[in-house]
Design a protein around this motif. Structure first.
Motif, PDB file in Angstrom:
ATOM      1  N   THR A  80     -11.499   7.342 -12.339  1.00 22.92           N
ATOM      2  CA  THR A  80     -12.178   8.498 -12.951  1.00 22.92           C
ATOM      3  C   THR A  80     -11.401   9.793 -12.730  1.00 22.92           C
ATOM      4  N   LEU A  81     -10.193   9.729 -12.177  1.00 25.57           N
ATOM      5  CA  LEU A  81      -9.384  10.911 -11.887  1.00 25.57           C
ATOM      6  C   LEU A  81      -8.231  11.023 -12.877  1.00 25.57           C
ATOM      7  N   THR A  82      -7.616  12.186 -12.921  1.00 20.47           N
ATOM      8  CA  THR A  82      -6.383  12.365 -13.675  1.00 20.47           C
ATOM      9  C   THR A  82      -5.201  11.905 -12.827  1.00 20.47           C
ATOM     10  N   PRO A  83      -4.045  11.646 -13.438  1.00 21.46           N
ATOM     11  CA  PRO A  83      -2.861  11.328 -12.624  1.00 21.46           C
ATOM     12  C   PRO A  83      -2.539  12.400 -11.590  1.00 21.46           C
ATOM     13  N   ALA A  84      -2.739  13.679 -11.931  1.00 24.68           N
ATOM     14  CA  ALA A  84      -2.463  14.756 -10.973  1.00 24.68           C
ATOM     15  C   ALA A  84      -3.387  14.669  -9.769  1.00 24.68           C
ATOM     16  N   ALA A  85      -4.661  14.331 -10.006  1.00 21.83           N
ATOM     17  CA  ALA A  85      -5.607  14.212  -8.896  1.00 21.83           C
ATOM     18  C   ALA A  85      -5.290  13.004  -8.028  1.00 21.83           C
ATOM     19  N   VAL A  86      -4.861  11.902  -8.651  1.00 19.43           N
ATOM     20  CA  VAL A  86      -4.463  10.725  -7.874  1.00 19.43           C
ATOM     21  C   VAL A  86      -3.258  11.058  -7.006  1.00 19.43           C
ATOM     22  N   ALA A  87      -2.313  11.830  -7.541  1.00 18.34           N
ATOM     23  CA  ALA A  87      -1.115  12.201  -6.782  1.00 18.34           C
ATOM     24  C   ALA A  87      -1.460  12.949  -5.512  1.00 18.34           C
ATOM     25  N   ALA A  88      -2.577  13.689  -5.538  1.00 20.21           N
ATOM     26  CA  ALA A  88      -2.974  14.488  -4.378  1.00 20.21           C
ATOM     27  C   ALA A  88      -3.966  13.771  -3.464  1.00 20.21           C
ATOM     28  N   ALA A  89      -4.356  12.536  -3.800  1.00 24.50           N
ATOM     29  CA  ALA A  89      -5.390  11.838  -3.034  1.00 24.50           C
ATOM     30  C   ALA A  89      -4.924  11.567  -1.607  1.00 24.50           C
ATOM     31  N   PRO A  90      -5.658  12.019  -0.600  1.00 22.06           N
ATOM     32  CA  PRO A  90      -5.204  11.824   0.786  1.00 22.06           C
ATOM     33  C   PRO A  90      -5.135  10.365   1.187  1.00 22.06           C
ATOM     34  N   TRP A  91      -5.932   9.515   0.550  1.00 22.74           N
ATOM     35  CA  TRP A  91      -5.943   8.089   0.909  1.00 22.74           C
ATOM     36  C   TRP A  91      -4.563   7.459   0.757  1.00 22.74           C
ATOM     37  N   LEU A  92      -3.777   7.953  -0.224  1.00 22.09           N
ATOM     38  CA  LEU A  92      -2.462   7.383  -0.470  1.00 22.09           C
ATOM     39  C   LEU A  92      -1.395   7.918   0.480  1.00 22.09           C
ATOM     40  N   ALA A  93      -1.699   9.043   1.135  1.00 24.58           N
ATOM     41  CA  ALA A  93      -0.675   9.722   1.922  1.00 24.58           C
ATOM     42  C   ALA A  93      -0.178   8.895   3.103  1.00 24.58           C
ATOM     43  N   ILE A  94      -1.018   7.984   3.599  1.00 28.67           N
ATOM     44  CA  ILE A  94      -0.639   7.207   4.784  1.00 28.67           C
ATOM     45  C   ILE A  94      -0.308   5.761   4.453  1.00 28.67           C
ATOM     46  N   ASP A  95      -0.302   5.416   3.156  1.00 27.61           N
ATOM     47  CA  ASP A  95      -0.089   4.014   2.799  1.00 27.61           C
ATOM     48  C   ASP A  95       1.265   3.486   3.258  1.00 27.61           C
ATOM     49  N   ARG A  96       2.297   4.322   3.208  1.00 25.15           N
ATOM     50  CA  ARG A  96       3.616   3.814   3.611  1.00 25.15           C
ATOM     51  C   ARG A  96       3.670   3.482   5.097  1.00 25.15           C
ATOM     52  N   THR A  97       2.783   4.125   5.879  1.00 26.26           N
ATOM     53  CA  THR A  97       2.709   3.819   7.307  1.00 26.26           C
ATOM     54  C   THR A  97       1.806   2.609   7.565  1.00 26.26           C
ATOM     55  N   ALA A  98       0.617   2.620   6.929  1.00 32.00           N
ATOM     56  CA  ALA A  98      -0.375   1.582   7.210  1.00 32.00           C
ATOM     57  C   ALA A  98      -0.100   0.284   6.456  1.00 32.00           C
ATOM     58  N   TRP A  99       0.420   0.394   5.224  1.00 33.22           N
ATOM     59  CA  TRP A  99       0.580  -0.799   4.368  1.00 33.22           C
ATOM     60  C   TRP A  99       1.969  -0.887   3.781  1.00 33.22           C
ATOM     61  N   PRO A 100       3.002  -0.932   4.614  1.00 34.69           N
ATOM     62  CA  PRO A 100       4.370  -0.999   4.065  1.00 34.69           C
ATOM     63  C   PRO A 100       4.570  -2.288   3.263  1.00 34.69           C
ATOM     64  N   GLY A 101       5.297  -2.173   2.178  1.00 34.33           N
ATOM     65  CA  GLY A 101       5.619  -3.376   1.413  1.00 34.33           C
ATOM     66  C   GLY A 101       4.674  -3.680   0.282  1.00 34.33           C
ATOM     67  N   GLY A 102       3.639  -2.852   0.087  1.00 36.23           N
ATOM     68  CA  GLY A 102       2.746  -3.066  -1.049  1.00 36.23           C
ATOM     69  C   GLY A 102       1.606  -4.003  -0.731  1.00 36.23           C
ATOM     70  N   PRO A 103       0.904  -4.492  -1.787  1.00 34.19           N
ATOM     71  CA  PRO A 103      -0.287  -5.322  -1.600  1.00 34.19           C
ATOM     72  C   PRO A 103       0.035  -6.646  -0.929  1.00 34.19           C
ATOM     73  N   PRO A 104      -0.927  -7.207  -0.174  1.00 38.00           N
ATOM     74  CA  PRO A 104      -0.709  -8.544   0.407  1.00 38.00           C
ATOM     75  C   PRO A 104      -0.628  -9.605  -0.672  1.00 38.00           C
ATOM     76  N   ARG A 105       0.230 -10.591  -0.453  1.00 43.79           N
ATOM     77  CA  ARG A 105       0.394 -11.682  -1.435  1.00 43.79           C
ATOM     78  C   ARG A 105      -0.250 -12.956  -0.911  1.00 43.79           C
TER      79      ARG A 105
END
Length: 265
Positions: A240-265
């Motif tokens: 329900t957000l625009t791409p600009a709002a998704v870019a600023a979403a804090p939830w994504l800011a830590i993904d490279r630390t918490a979930w390196p390598g992308g989604p689990p396979r």
């Protein structure tokens, strides 16, 4: 809550399981927190180990408190609370979720309380003296081998590895199934169709490119969208957000630390 106030801990390599990602989140000081969760191609178990009243998860027409399981595509989810945050998040590939929790279709589009096994485990997780101990407890609960169609597991892994690009007919051919059989078995076990899975994986890739500052037109081209308008429509549908709002979403800011390598396979 500022993400700079949150410590992220991940398991040591020997505790990692196929199809499973875990991370521990600890807030250094108590306070109010309010986080919009962004859609991603995995089923999440959020084990609330916080002091105080704990987390509140709000989604369309429903409110859940404490520890929850969030299936694929639950819609916009907002997590709020007033406490010192301690949360174990476990991301399961849909293949692992189907085997460990029952058919993933039963969770699709929902945020529901965790089952009895995990509620009983909360006491052990709270009593653990470190995140390493907590990860060991969680790994013990997850370590039994699961059974799903190997063909379904292969198609999911290929979809993630290719960032949602392969054609369904090609995937069906790879596993020796008809398109109709793949569609039916995949949906029954994972809760979404192969096409919808590809869309979700592709959006997850695009969202992370947006989060690191890539412009929407460039992200659309890099992620396989027809054009920037197509990316905009998909982002709106998933968040329900625009791409600009998704870019600023804090939830994504830590993904490279918490979930390196992308989604689990």
């Amino acid at each position: 809550m500022r993400w700079s106030d949150v410590e992220v801990t991940v398991p040591r390599p020997h505790l990692r399981l196929a199809g499973v990602r875990m991370a521990g989140f600890s807030q250094h000081a108590p306070g109010f927190w309010d986080v919009a969760m962004i859609a991603h191609p995995s089923v999440s178990l959020l084990v609330d180990l916080s002091d105080g009243a704990g987390a509140v998860y709000e989604t369309a027409g429903a409110v859940q408190r404490g520890s929850v399981a969030a299936g694929l595509l639950p819609g916009p989810v907002r997590a709020t609370g007033w406490a010192r945050v301690e949360c174990l998040q476990i991301r399961l590939s849909p293949v692992a979720a189907a085997a460990l929790l029952g058919p993933a279709a039963d969770l699709t589009g929902q945020v529901v309380p965790l089952g009895e096994v995990w509620r009983r485990a909360e006491g052990r997780l709270r009593a653990a003296g470190s995140w390493d101990e907590r990860f060991t407890v969680a790994t013990g609960l997850l370590s039994e081998r699961w059974r799903t169609d190997p063909e379904v597991a292969h198609v999911w892994a290929r979809t993630v590895a290719s960032r949602g690009r392969p054609r369904v007919d090609d995937l069906a051919g790879e596993v020796g199934w008809s398109r109709k059989r793949l569609w039916s078995r995949f949906r029954a076990q994972l809760g979404i169709t192969p096409k919808h899975a590809a869309r979700l994986v592709r959006f997850d890739h695009a969202a992370h490119l947006l989060a690191v500052g890539r412009p929407p037109a460039e992200v659309a081209a890099a992620s396989g969208y027809a054009d920037q308008s197509h990316l905009h429509r998909e982002t709106r549908e998933f968040t329900t957000l625009t791409p600009a709002a998704v870019a600023a979403a804090p939830w994504l800011a830590i993904d490279r630390t918490a979930w390196p390598g992308g989604p689990p396979r």
